[in-house]
Scaffold this motif. Structure first.
Motif, mmCIF file in Angstrom:
data_model
loop_
_atom_site.group_PDB
_atom_site.id
_atom_site.type_symbol
_atom_site.label_atom_id
_atom_site.label_comp_id
_atom_site.label_asym_id
_atom_site.label_seq_id
_atom_site.Cartn_x
_atom_site.Cartn_y
_atom_site.Cartn_z
ATOM 1 N N VAL A 1 0.887 -1.165 0.000
ATOM 2 C CA VAL A 1 0.000 0.000 0.000
ATOM 3 C C VAL A 1 0.922 1.211 0.000
ATOM 4 C CG1 VAL A 1 -1.858 1.200 1.210
ATOM 5 C CG2 VAL A 1 -1.769 -1.286 1.247
ATOM 6 N N ASP A 2 1.051 1.848 -1.174
ATOM 7 C CA ASP A 2 2.220 2.721 -1.392
ATOM 8 C C ASP A 2 2.082 4.147 -0.872
ATOM 9 O OD1 ASP A 2 0.532 3.955 -3.226
ATOM 10 O OD2 ASP A 2 1.726 3.419 -4.993
ATOM 11 N N GLY A 3 0.928 4.491 -0.289
ATOM 12 C CA GLY A 3 0.753 5.828 0.256
ATOM 13 C C GLY A 3 0.068 6.803 -0.680
ATOM 14 N N SER A 4 -0.127 6.404 -1.934
ATOM 15 C CA SER A 4 -0.747 7.305 -2.923
ATOM 16 C C SER A 4 -2.266 7.297 -2.841
ATOM 17 C CB SER A 4 -0.323 6.889 -4.337
ATOM 18 O OG SER A 4 -0.910 5.633 -4.676
ATOM 19 N N GLY A 5 -2.832 6.285 -2.167
ATOM 20 C CA GLY A 5 -4.279 6.094 -2.157
ATOM 21 C C GLY A 5 -4.728 5.057 -3.160
ATOM 22 N N ALA A 6 -3.815 4.606 -4.011
ATOM 23 C CA ALA A 6 -4.142 3.574 -4.999
ATOM 24 C C ALA A 6 -4.386 2.238 -4.295
ATOM 25 C CB ALA A 6 -3.002 3.434 -6.001
ATOM 26 N N PRO A 7 -5.132 1.340 -4.933
ATOM 27 C CA PRO A 7 -5.360 0.021 -4.323
ATOM 28 C C PRO A 7 -4.051 -0.692 -4.025
ATOM 29 C CG PRO A 7 -6.814 0.360 -6.204
ATOM 30 C CD PRO A 7 -5.855 1.503 -6.211
ATOM 31 N N GLY A 8 -4.042 -1.461 -2.958
ATOM 32 C CA GLY A 8 -2.849 -2.217 -2.602
ATOM 33 C C GLY A 8 -2.545 -3.295 -3.624
ATOM 34 N N ALA A 9 -1.278 -3.677 -3.693
ATOM 35 C CA ALA A 9 -0.866 -4.703 -4.646
ATOM 36 C C ALA A 9 0.233 -5.548 -4.027
ATOM 37 C CB ALA A 9 -0.356 -4.050 -5.931
ATOM 38 N N ARG A 10 0.323 -6.794 -4.439
ATOM 39 C CA ARG A 10 1.400 -7.661 -3.958
ATOM 40 C C ARG A 10 2.685 -7.280 -4.681
ATOM 41 N NH1 ARG A 10 -0.177 -11.776 -0.865
ATOM 42 N NH2 ARG A 10 1.761 -12.931 -1.209
ATOM 43 N N GLY A 11 3.794 -7.230 -3.960
ATOM 44 C CA GLY A 11 5.053 -6.873 -4.601
ATOM 45 C C GLY A 11 6.181 -6.784 -3.601
ATOM 46 N N ASP A 12 7.289 -6.270 -4.061
ATOM 47 C CA ASP A 12 8.503 -6.194 -3.267
ATOM 48 C C ASP A 12 8.988 -4.744 -3.187
ATOM 49 O OD1 ASP A 12 8.583 -9.076 -3.262
ATOM 50 O OD2 ASP A 12 9.304 -8.946 -5.332
ATOM 51 N N VAL A 13 9.761 -4.474 -2.149
ATOM 52 C CA VAL A 13 10.399 -3.172 -1.985
ATOM 53 C C VAL A 13 11.872 -3.417 -1.737
ATOM 54 C CG1 VAL A 13 10.509 -1.042 -0.645
ATOM 55 C CG2 VAL A 13 8.309 -2.187 -0.968
ATOM 56 N N ALA A 14 12.727 -2.733 -2.502
ATOM 57 C CA ALA A 14 14.170 -2.866 -2.343
ATOM 58 C C ALA A 14 14.745 -1.586 -1.763
ATOM 59 C CB ALA A 14 14.831 -3.158 -3.689
ATOM 60 N N ILE A 15 15.649 -1.731 -0.797
ATOM 61 C CA ILE A 15 16.270 -0.597 -0.120
ATOM 62 C C ILE A 15 17.757 -0.601 -0.418
ATOM 63 C CG2 ILE A 15 16.797 0.445 2.123
ATOM 64 C CD1 ILE A 15 14.256 -0.985 3.199
ATOM 65 N N LYS A 16 18.303 0.569 -0.747
ATOM 66 C CA LYS A 16 19.745 0.722 -0.929
ATOM 67 C C LYS A 16 20.177 1.977 -0.189
ATOM 68 C CE LYS A 16 23.451 0.776 -4.355
ATOM 69 N NZ LYS A 16 23.786 0.697 -5.790
ATOM 70 N N GLY A 17 21.010 1.811 0.832
ATOM 71 C CA GLY A 17 21.396 2.958 1.644
ATOM 72 C C GLY A 17 20.194 3.532 2.368
ATOM 73 N N GLU A 18 19.995 4.839 2.256
ATOM 74 C CA GLU A 18 18.879 5.498 2.930
ATOM 75 C C GLU A 18 17.602 5.490 2.102
ATOM 76 O OE1 GLU A 18 20.207 9.481 3.736
ATOM 77 O OE2 GLU A 18 21.100 8.897 5.656
ATOM 78 N N ARG A 19 17.690 5.051 0.854
ATOM 79 C CA ARG A 19 16.593 5.261 -0.086
ATOM 80 C C ARG A 19 15.960 3.957 -0.571
ATOM 81 N NH1 ARG A 19 15.914 11.085 -1.489
ATOM 82 N NH2 ARG A 19 17.794 12.047 -0.626
ATOM 83 N N ILE A 20 14.765 4.110 -1.125
ATOM 84 C CA ILE A 20 14.100 2.998 -1.805
ATOM 85 C C ILE A 20 14.697 2.870 -3.203
ATOM 86 C CG2 ILE A 20 11.893 2.213 -2.765
ATOM 87 C CD1 ILE A 20 10.527 3.675 -0.394
ATOM 88 N N ALA A 21 15.165 1.678 -3.547
ATOM 89 C CA ALA A 21 15.816 1.468 -4.846
ATOM 90 C C ALA A 21 14.829 1.023 -5.918
ATOM 91 C CB ALA A 21 16.935 0.443 -4.703
ATOM 92 N N ALA A 22 13.836 0.215 -5.520
ATOM 93 C CA ALA A 22 12.880 -0.308 -6.505
ATOM 94 C C ALA A 22 11.633 -0.799 -5.794
ATOM 95 C CB ALA A 22 13.513 -1.441 -7.308
ATOM 96 N N VAL A 23 10.513 -0.775 -6.522
ATOM 97 C CA VAL A 23 9.240 -1.279 -6.009
ATOM 98 C C VAL A 23 8.574 -2.061 -7.128
ATOM 99 C CG1 VAL A 23 6.977 -0.673 -5.068
ATOM 100 C CG2 VAL A 23 8.963 0.724 -4.479
ATOM 101 N N GLY A 24 8.038 -3.247 -6.821
ATOM 102 C CA GLY A 24 7.348 -4.040 -7.841
ATOM 103 C C GLY A 24 7.685 -5.506 -7.702
ATOM 104 N N ASN A 25 7.698 -6.204 -8.813
ATOM 105 C CA ASN A 25 8.060 -7.621 -8.814
ATOM 106 C C ASN A 25 9.580 -7.727 -8.961
ATOM 107 O OD1 ASN A 25 8.550 -10.311 -9.255
ATOM 108 N ND2 ASN A 25 6.787 -10.611 -10.601
ATOM 109 N N LEU A 26 10.235 -8.051 -7.852
ATOM 110 C CA LEU A 26 11.704 -8.076 -7.839
ATOM 111 C C LEU A 26 12.233 -9.492 -7.591
ATOM 112 C CD1 LEU A 26 12.242 -4.852 -5.694
ATOM 113 C CD2 LEU A 26 12.139 -5.029 -8.172
#
Length: 526
Positions: A1-26
């Motif tokens: 649930v990405d914070g935009s208000g859009a419907p939730g979706a199954r997926g992955d979140v990748a972190i690199k350092g302090e930041r989000i590197a990627a979101v989706g099917n990883l």
């Protein structure tokens, strides 16, 4: 649930350092470490639009009470920890409660940097208090500033904005904030507007003159040409509950006309403040010492007691609105008064054989403070309705505490431990007062946009990795008015600036919190 208000979706979140590197099917991506969050909601970290953790984080930088609810950014307001004059430093040092510390800063920016240097888990941000700059220049007197004083106050606001303040905040039911007239607030708000900041206010009334107070906030927004937000939106006192309809209509009409008005709230029907909100503000002129001395004078006491029994449009009488039997005593400086914690003002008055009015005055004198209390004021239907409004975000209006150590010496309002978990458990899951996706939007990207905070509030590549993973089926507040020092449950993991700070519900020991600065700091830095 990405914070935009859009419907939730199954997926992955990748972190690199302090930041989000990627979101989706990883699935094909590789990493040094992975965490299976199956069955959990992964969302941006929550933003507390009104935190009073300025001193509790000095004592304990972990912020466990809010961290265990998924809060990753605490925004300080109403007043501020700077700028401080030498006299203000002395007074603040003398008035400290259980948390003791040396005041090693002068400006607001210096305080925020000092706090982070000590080590804190959450990110922090702050508004500059209108009453703070007022006291800096003219003290606690009830008069308008001279042109020279006002000019100096404006310069202090500009300095705070350049140091990263989010804007100007006010608390207009309390002395000395209540002494400021609308034109003074407009003049100070123009300084915040100059740097893209906003005005945010505990309005002059949340009861008898609620509608008029909303009008004043809108006037300030129009005249100063800036965004404005209402702190902890509510209609206090049963006779005022019906006014919420008109307030909502007014705000939505203003928003349609192009005026950027928003609000925040906590999700309880009781507020918490001091016994100063039970007494007329004229008796408080000059600060606590002058107030306490006046309360020792028999003639003054009689006058104050009589005014405490009468509804007034001149000041916000919360004890009258709640009643002594619904005014709960939760915090004292004087340990001898500790046995009264958890009792109502009516209980203590009966124990002492004095009126509720005299008891309140005596407690203020004996404690050396305004005495922290909980007032039961609001209606459940209004609370539920407000939770569904798309322009309302959320704030605890409390300190983030730990259920251990010196924090256990005092009681508190359960919102300190439960506001955000209660929202997601009771109101979203059980009562369906709002959808999960839109509620998370109003805990994340919406307040970030309101504050003009960039790169936070969304699960989006390039954004700071402030992330929470919680169980939507079990997230729940546990704190009660009787036993408030109880952590919420259901939040499994939290990251702040890419560092995991909560793992399987337990603090990791990490303190990666940073100062999140407002738009004026960027302008100066640029």
């Amino acid at each position: 649930v990405d914070g935009s208000g859009a419907p939730g979706a199954r997926g992955d979140v990748a972190i690199k350092g302090e930041r989000i590197a990627a979101v989706g099917n990883l699935e094909s991506a590789t990493s040094r470490a992975t965490l299976d969050a199956g069955g959990l909601v992964v969302a941006p970290g929550f933003i507390n639009m009104l935190s009073h953790s300025e001193t509790s984080l000095i004592q304990d930088g972990r912020s466990l009470g809010e961290l265990k609810q998924g809060v990753t950014l605490e925004v300080f307001g109403e007043g501020s920890m700077g700028p401080l004059s030498p006299a203000m430093k002395t007074e603040a040092q003398e008035r400290q409660g259980d948390v003791k510390f040396e005041i090693g800063w002068t400006s607001l920016g210096e305080y925020l940097d000092w706090l982070v240097k000590r080590g804190i888990t959450p990110n922090v941000a702050s508004f500059v208090g209108a009453a703070t700059v007022r006291v800096h220049e003219i003290g606690y007197v009830n008069r308008a500033p001279t042109p020279d004083e006002l000019a100096r106050m404006q310069r202090l606001v500009l300095q705070a904005m350049e140091e990263g303040a989010m804007g100007l905040s006010s608390a207009l039911i309390y002395a000395p904030g209540t002494y400021a007239k609308t034109d003074e607030l407009i003049a100070l708000a123009k300084g915040a507007a100059e740097y893209g900041g906003m005005y945010i206010s505990h309005m002059r009334s949340e009861g008898n003159r609620l509608v008029e107070a909303v009008d004043e906030l809108m006037t300030i927004a129009r005249e100063a040409k800036l965004r404005a937000e209402i702190y902890h939106l509510k209609a206090g006192g049963e006779s005022n509950w019906v006014k919420m309809d008109e307030v909502i209509r007014k705000i939505e009409a203003a928003r349609q006309s192009g005026l950027d008005i928003t609000a925040d709230m906590y999700v309880y029907t009781a507020g918490s403040t001091g016994l100063d909100a039970a007494m007329p503000t004229w008796v408080q002129e000059g600060g606590y010492k002058a107030w306490a001395e006046r309360l020792k004078d028999p003639a003054t006491r009689r006058k104050v007691a009589s005014e405490m029994l009468v509804s007034s449009d001149d000041w916000e009488n919360l004890m009258l609105a709640a009643g002594p039997e619904r005014t709960l005593l939760v915090g004292f400086k004087n340990e001898a008064l500790g046995p009264y914690i958890g009792k109502t003002l009516a209980d203590v008055a009966a124990m002492r054989g004095t009126s509720a009015q005299d008891t309140a005055m005596d407690l203020v004198i004996e404690d050396g403070s305004r005495v922290q209390v909980v007032y039961f004021l609001m209606s459940e239907p209004n609370t539920t309705r407000q939770i569904g409004l798309p322009w309302v975000s959320f704030g605890s209006d409390a300190s983030s505490l730990a259920a251990e150590g010196i924090f256990l010496k005092q009681s508190t309002h359960p919102r300190a431990y439960g506001n955000f978990a209660r929202l997601l458990g009771k109101y979203v899951r059980e009562e369906r007062a709002a959808s999960l996706e839109d509620t998370i939007r109003r805990l994340t990207s919406f307040p970030a946009a309101t504050l003009r905070v960039s790169d936070r509030g969304l699960l989006k590549p390039g954004y700071y990795a402030d992330i929470v993973a919680f169980d939507p089926a079990t997230i729940q507040d546990r704190a009660t008015y009787e036993q408030p020092h109880q952590y919420a449950t259901g939040v499994a993991h939290v990251w702040v600036n890419g560092t995991q700070v909560l793992k399987d519900g337990e603090h990791t020991g990490a303190k990666p919190g940073q100062v999140v600065r407002g738009p004026g700091w960027k302008k100066k830095a640029g």
